[in-house]
Each structure stands twice: as C-alpha cells, then as structure tokens.
Design a protein around this motif. Sequence first.
Motif, PDB file in Angstrom:
ATOM      1  N   PRO A  55       0.840  -1.218   0.000  1.00  0.00           N
ATOM      2  CA  PRO A  55       0.000   0.000   0.000  1.00  0.00           C
ATOM      3  C   PRO A  55       0.866   1.256   0.000  1.00  0.00           C
ATOM      4  O   PRO A  55       1.838   1.350   0.758  1.00  0.00           O
ATOM      5  CB  PRO A  55      -0.797  -0.129   1.295  1.00  0.00           C
ATOM      6  CG  PRO A  55      -0.745  -1.588   1.646  1.00  0.00           C
ATOM      7  CD  PRO A  55       0.581  -2.074   1.164  1.00  0.00           C
ATOM      8  N   LEU A  56       0.492   2.229  -0.847  1.00  0.00           N
ATOM      9  CA  LEU A  56       1.343   3.402  -1.027  1.00  0.00           C
ATOM     10  C   LEU A  56       0.658   4.733  -0.736  1.00  0.00           C
ATOM     11  O   LEU A  56       1.325   5.692  -0.361  1.00  0.00           O
ATOM     12  CB  LEU A  56       1.900   3.430  -2.458  1.00  0.00           C
ATOM     13  CG  LEU A  56       2.844   2.294  -2.834  1.00  0.00           C
ATOM     14  CD1 LEU A  56       3.184   2.366  -4.314  1.00  0.00           C
ATOM     15  CD2 LEU A  56       4.118   2.359  -1.997  1.00  0.00           C
ATOM     16  N   ASP A  57      -0.651   4.813  -0.946  1.00  0.00           N
ATOM     17  CA  ASP A  57      -1.295   6.105  -0.709  1.00  0.00           C
ATOM     18  C   ASP A  57      -2.315   5.984   0.415  1.00  0.00           C
ATOM     19  O   ASP A  57      -2.502   4.917   1.006  1.00  0.00           O
ATOM     20  CB  ASP A  57      -1.910   6.670  -2.001  1.00  0.00           C
ATOM     21  CG  ASP A  57      -3.159   5.918  -2.459  1.00  0.00           C
ATOM     22  OD1 ASP A  57      -3.572   4.935  -1.776  1.00  0.00           O
ATOM     23  OD2 ASP A  57      -3.729   6.294  -3.490  1.00  0.00           O
ATOM     24  N   GLN A  58      -2.988   7.089   0.703  1.00  0.00           N
ATOM     25  CA  GLN A  58      -3.920   7.122   1.838  1.00  0.00           C
ATOM     26  C   GLN A  58      -5.119   6.214   1.637  1.00  0.00           C
ATOM     27  O   GLN A  58      -5.827   5.877   2.590  1.00  0.00           O
ATOM     28  CB  GLN A  58      -4.386   8.555   2.074  1.00  0.00           C
ATOM     29  CG  GLN A  58      -5.100   9.182   0.883  1.00  0.00           C
ATOM     30  CD  GLN A  58      -5.439  10.637   1.118  1.00  0.00           C
ATOM     31  OE1 GLN A  58      -5.064  11.199   2.146  1.00  0.00           O
ATOM     32  NE2 GLN A  58      -6.146  11.246   0.174  1.00  0.00           N
ATOM     33  N   GLN A 303       1.924  12.027  -2.185  1.00  0.00           N
ATOM     34  CA  GLN A 303       1.324  13.097  -1.383  1.00  0.00           C
ATOM     35  C   GLN A 303       1.521  14.450  -2.049  1.00  0.00           C
ATOM     36  O   GLN A 303       0.600  15.280  -2.068  1.00  0.00           O
ATOM     37  CB  GLN A 303       1.944  13.098   0.022  1.00  0.00           C
ATOM     38  CG  GLN A 303       1.506  11.916   0.882  1.00  0.00           C
ATOM     39  CD  GLN A 303       2.329  11.784   2.156  1.00  0.00           C
ATOM     40  OE1 GLN A 303       3.211  12.609   2.433  1.00  0.00           O
ATOM     41  NE2 GLN A 303       2.077  10.737   2.920  1.00  0.00           N
ATOM     42  N   ARG A 304       2.709  14.682  -2.601  1.00  0.00           N
ATOM     43  CA  ARG A 304       2.966  15.949  -3.294  1.00  0.00           C
ATOM     44  C   ARG A 304       2.071  16.080  -4.526  1.00  0.00           C
ATOM     45  O   ARG A 304       1.528  17.153  -4.804  1.00  0.00           O
ATOM     46  CB  ARG A 304       4.434  16.045  -3.709  1.00  0.00           C
ATOM     47  CG  ARG A 304       5.398  16.242  -2.549  1.00  0.00           C
ATOM     48  CD  ARG A 304       6.752  16.717  -3.035  1.00  0.00           C
ATOM     49  NE  ARG A 304       7.342  15.803  -3.997  1.00  0.00           N
ATOM     50  CZ  ARG A 304       8.126  14.776  -3.688  1.00  0.00           C
ATOM     51  NH1 ARG A 304       8.393  14.522  -2.415  1.00  0.00           N
ATOM     52  NH2 ARG A 304       8.631  14.004  -4.638  1.00  0.00           N
ATOM     53  N   GLN A 305       1.924  14.973  -5.260  1.00  0.00           N
ATOM     54  CA  GLN A 305       1.051  14.997  -6.431  1.00  0.00           C
ATOM     55  C   GLN A 305      -0.387  15.327  -6.026  1.00  0.00           C
ATOM     56  O   GLN A 305      -1.059  16.137  -6.680  1.00  0.00           O
ATOM     57  CB  GLN A 305       1.092  13.636  -7.146  1.00  0.00           C
ATOM     58  CG  GLN A 305       2.207  13.479  -8.149  1.00  0.00           C
ATOM     59  CD  GLN A 305       1.921  12.335  -9.091  1.00  0.00           C
ATOM     60  OE1 GLN A 305       1.349  11.309  -8.700  1.00  0.00           O
ATOM     61  NE2 GLN A 305       2.326  12.483 -10.329  1.00  0.00           N
ATOM     62  N   ALA A 306      -0.877  14.685  -4.968  1.00  0.00           N
ATOM     63  CA  ALA A 306      -2.248  14.916  -4.520  1.00  0.00           C
ATOM     64  C   ALA A 306      -2.428  16.362  -4.070  1.00  0.00           C
ATOM     65  O   ALA A 306      -3.440  17.005  -4.355  1.00  0.00           O
ATOM     66  CB  ALA A 306      -2.604  13.958  -3.386  1.00  0.00           C
ATOM     67  N   ASN A 308      -0.641  18.991  -5.096  1.00  0.00           N
ATOM     68  CA  ASN A 308      -0.585  19.853  -6.270  1.00  0.00           C
ATOM     69  C   ASN A 308      -1.905  19.824  -7.049  1.00  0.00           C
ATOM     70  O   ASN A 308      -2.363  20.847  -7.547  1.00  0.00           O
ATOM     71  CB  ASN A 308       0.566  19.437  -7.190  1.00  0.00           C
ATOM     72  CG  ASN A 308       1.925  19.714  -6.569  1.00  0.00           C
ATOM     73  OD1 ASN A 308       2.050  20.552  -5.677  1.00  0.00           O
ATOM     74  ND2 ASN A 308       2.950  19.017  -7.024  1.00  0.00           N
ATOM     75  N   SER A 309      -2.507  18.636  -7.129  1.00  0.00           N
ATOM     76  CA  SER A 309      -3.760  18.495  -7.843  1.00  0.00           C
ATOM     77  C   SER A 309      -4.887  19.282  -7.161  1.00  0.00           C
ATOM     78  O   SER A 309      -5.738  19.888  -7.807  1.00  0.00           O
ATOM     79  CB  SER A 309      -4.153  17.027  -7.972  1.00  0.00           C
ATOM     80  OG  SER A 309      -3.194  16.315  -8.738  1.00  0.00           O
ATOM     81  N   SER A 310      -4.868  19.255  -5.838  1.00  0.00           N
ATOM     82  CA  SER A 310      -5.931  19.940  -5.084  1.00  0.00           C
ATOM     83  C   SER A 310      -5.827  21.458  -5.189  1.00  0.00           C
ATOM     84  O   SER A 310      -6.798  22.168  -4.991  1.00  0.00           O
ATOM     85  CB  SER A 310      -5.888  19.528  -3.622  1.00  0.00           C
ATOM     86  OG  SER A 310      -4.686  19.960  -3.009  1.00  0.00           O
ATOM     87  N   GLN A 311      -4.610  21.939  -5.498  1.00  0.00           N
ATOM     88  CA  GLN A 311      -4.396  23.380  -5.596  1.00  0.00           C
ATOM     89  C   GLN A 311      -4.652  23.923  -6.988  1.00  0.00           C
ATOM     90  O   GLN A 311      -4.682  25.145  -7.179  1.00  0.00           O
ATOM     91  CB  GLN A 311      -2.969  23.719  -5.169  1.00  0.00           C
ATOM     92  CG  GLN A 311      -2.692  23.430  -3.706  1.00  0.00           C
ATOM     93  CD  GLN A 311      -1.233  23.622  -3.341  1.00  0.00           C
ATOM     94  OE1 GLN A 311      -0.450  24.149  -4.125  1.00  0.00           O
ATOM     95  NE2 GLN A 311      -0.857  23.171  -2.153  1.00  0.00           N
ATOM     96  N   GLU A 312      -4.781  23.027  -7.976  1.00  0.00           N
ATOM     97  CA  GLU A 312      -4.979  23.488  -9.365  1.00  0.00           C
ATOM     98  C   GLU A 312      -6.432  23.937  -9.601  1.00  0.00           C
ATOM     99  O   GLU A 312      -7.344  23.451  -8.980  1.00  0.00           O
ATOM    100  CB  GLU A 312      -4.632  22.351 -10.333  1.00  0.00           C
ATOM    101  CG  GLU A 312      -3.125  22.052 -10.355  1.00  0.00           C
ATOM    102  CD  GLU A 312      -2.793  20.906 -11.276  1.00  0.00           C
ATOM    103  OE1 GLU A 312      -3.718  20.270 -11.841  1.00  0.00           O
ATOM    104  OE2 GLU A 312      -1.604  20.623 -11.460  1.00  0.00           O
TER     105      GLU A 312
END
Length: 312
Positions: A55-58, A303-306, A308-312
Amino acid sequence: MSKPKPTLVVLAAGASSRMKKSLDAIHLSQSQKQYSEQTHAQELPASNTHKGLIPLDQNGKTSIDLLIDQATEAGIERVIMIIQPPGNAFKEHFASKDRDRVNDGVFPQAAKQNTSVDFAYQNIPPGRVKPMGTADAIQQCMLQFPELHQQEFLVCNADNLYSSQAFRALINVKSENALIGYDRDFLDFPLDKIRSFALLVSDQNQCMTELTEKPDQETTQRLIAQGQQLNVSMNLWKFYGAALWAALEDCPIHPERQEKELPTAVRLMIDQHKANIKVVQRKEHVPDLTQASDIEAVRHFLQRQASNSSQE
C-alpha cells in the motif's frame, strides 16, 4: 478506422530480492522504532509481500493499482500481468476489488470500468528457485496468449509509477517498436542510482542503436562528447509481437545471472533482426520500488502529487 489500443504486459513475476532483504534488515534491526519516528512512515509491510502489492497512498492503493489507473487513463483496456504461479496474493488483491466478477484467473473490470486484467504465469524450470528473467517472462506470456504474436503491446515493470502521458506517448508513436527514453536530469534519485540505469544511444532518426547497462563514467563522457542526450531506460516499451518473438527465441542465458534478459533480446532485435526501435523522449520523474527505503519516497511523491492536484 482508429488503431486498437495495445495490451499492457506487466512484469510482476520477479523475486523482489532487494526489497525483501532490505525489509528483513529493517524488521530485524534494533533501530526500527527510530526509523519509523524519523520518517513518519506507515507500518512497513511484511518482507514476503510482493512489492507491487505494498500500500502506497492514503487509500491503500498499491503500485499495481496506480499503474493500471494511469494505463486506463491513457486508453489501455487490457492488462496482462505476468506472475509466479499460483499467484494467490495477486488474485486475492483483484478479487477484493471486484468480488462479483471473479473468473478462473481473469478479473474483468478489476481496476477500472472497461479495463480487463488477465494473468500469465512465469513457471520456474526444475532445479531453479528463481524465475529465469524478463525475456523468459515475456516468452512464456506470449506462449499463453498467442494473439500477442500479431499485435502491438506495451511492456513495463510492476514497481515503477509511469505516467499516463508516457503510456499515451508510446501508444501514439508510429513505430511498431519503441521505448521511453527518460532524461537523466529529471529523475529525482541519488546520482549513484541514476548512473546505474541503462543508457540509450540513438541515431539521427531517434532510433536506438545501443543499450548500455550500468555504464561507467568513461562511456558516459564519450556519449556526451558525441552530442548524445543522456536518456535512460526505465523499462517501458512497445513491441510488435512477431518482431520480438524471434529475438526471444534466440536470446541467450546470461553467463553470470543465469537469466534470459529483455535488454539482451532487444539488442538482438537491433543487431541481428534489423528492427527499428524508436526512442520517445520524456522529461519527468518515475518513482520506483527497489528497496525498503523507496517506500517512503514514493509515498511522499504521491502526497505531493495529490497536494498539487488539489491546488490546481
């Protein structure tokens, strides 16, 4: 009439030796508690867990789940996973996602709607304890799914997080045989690790002429002096089955590792079978899971990708 999307063949039958050894070392270490506090890591998986199922993400998604998500986004509708028999861990993983649609080794709609997941098995020959390498894995897969002989298909690792854009670039390139060449400057790894990746040499038409594994500094400097872009292979390919099959049949066993390796078969395609293999350049990072220390790095990347996506 548009060309059908190629099948994605995922190499997931490897022994994961480095991951298992590094996990064992951490589990047995007296400093395990300190390691967890320093990294704020989630609980580490058992050392017998296939790295593609960690498992890798939340949401508990694994690299296999994330890989299929990206492939599906690129338009791929069929995935064949090459695993060691009986493959119960993989079967249970997919069955848990689609409990009502489980067949004998085939899980339609397993990861996303309209994406089918089939299994091919890399059987280990008598007298061996480990599989016989990536070229052998694909050869066994093509024997079990003979339609691949007359089709284009993609090949990738189970433990790399490739982007949908990379998959789409391979699908759309006109060449029947191709691979993604990743610019070394965009890979977020320690320099020693980057230097261990196979370097690609291409001609003026961007067709590969050499694949140099674990290049030394002299080789690297020679290529720079020749004006070569330092692109490396992260094992993301497109093949036309018939062109690859001839090289798989001719592929020798490595004298030291005693395995049939895909890079050797590719060199045969170029040198003996005169195949053109297009290098499709990408400038992006590709997280991977080689050893235990990579788990937390991949989790931070996601986590960084998630974020960044939430801020777009």
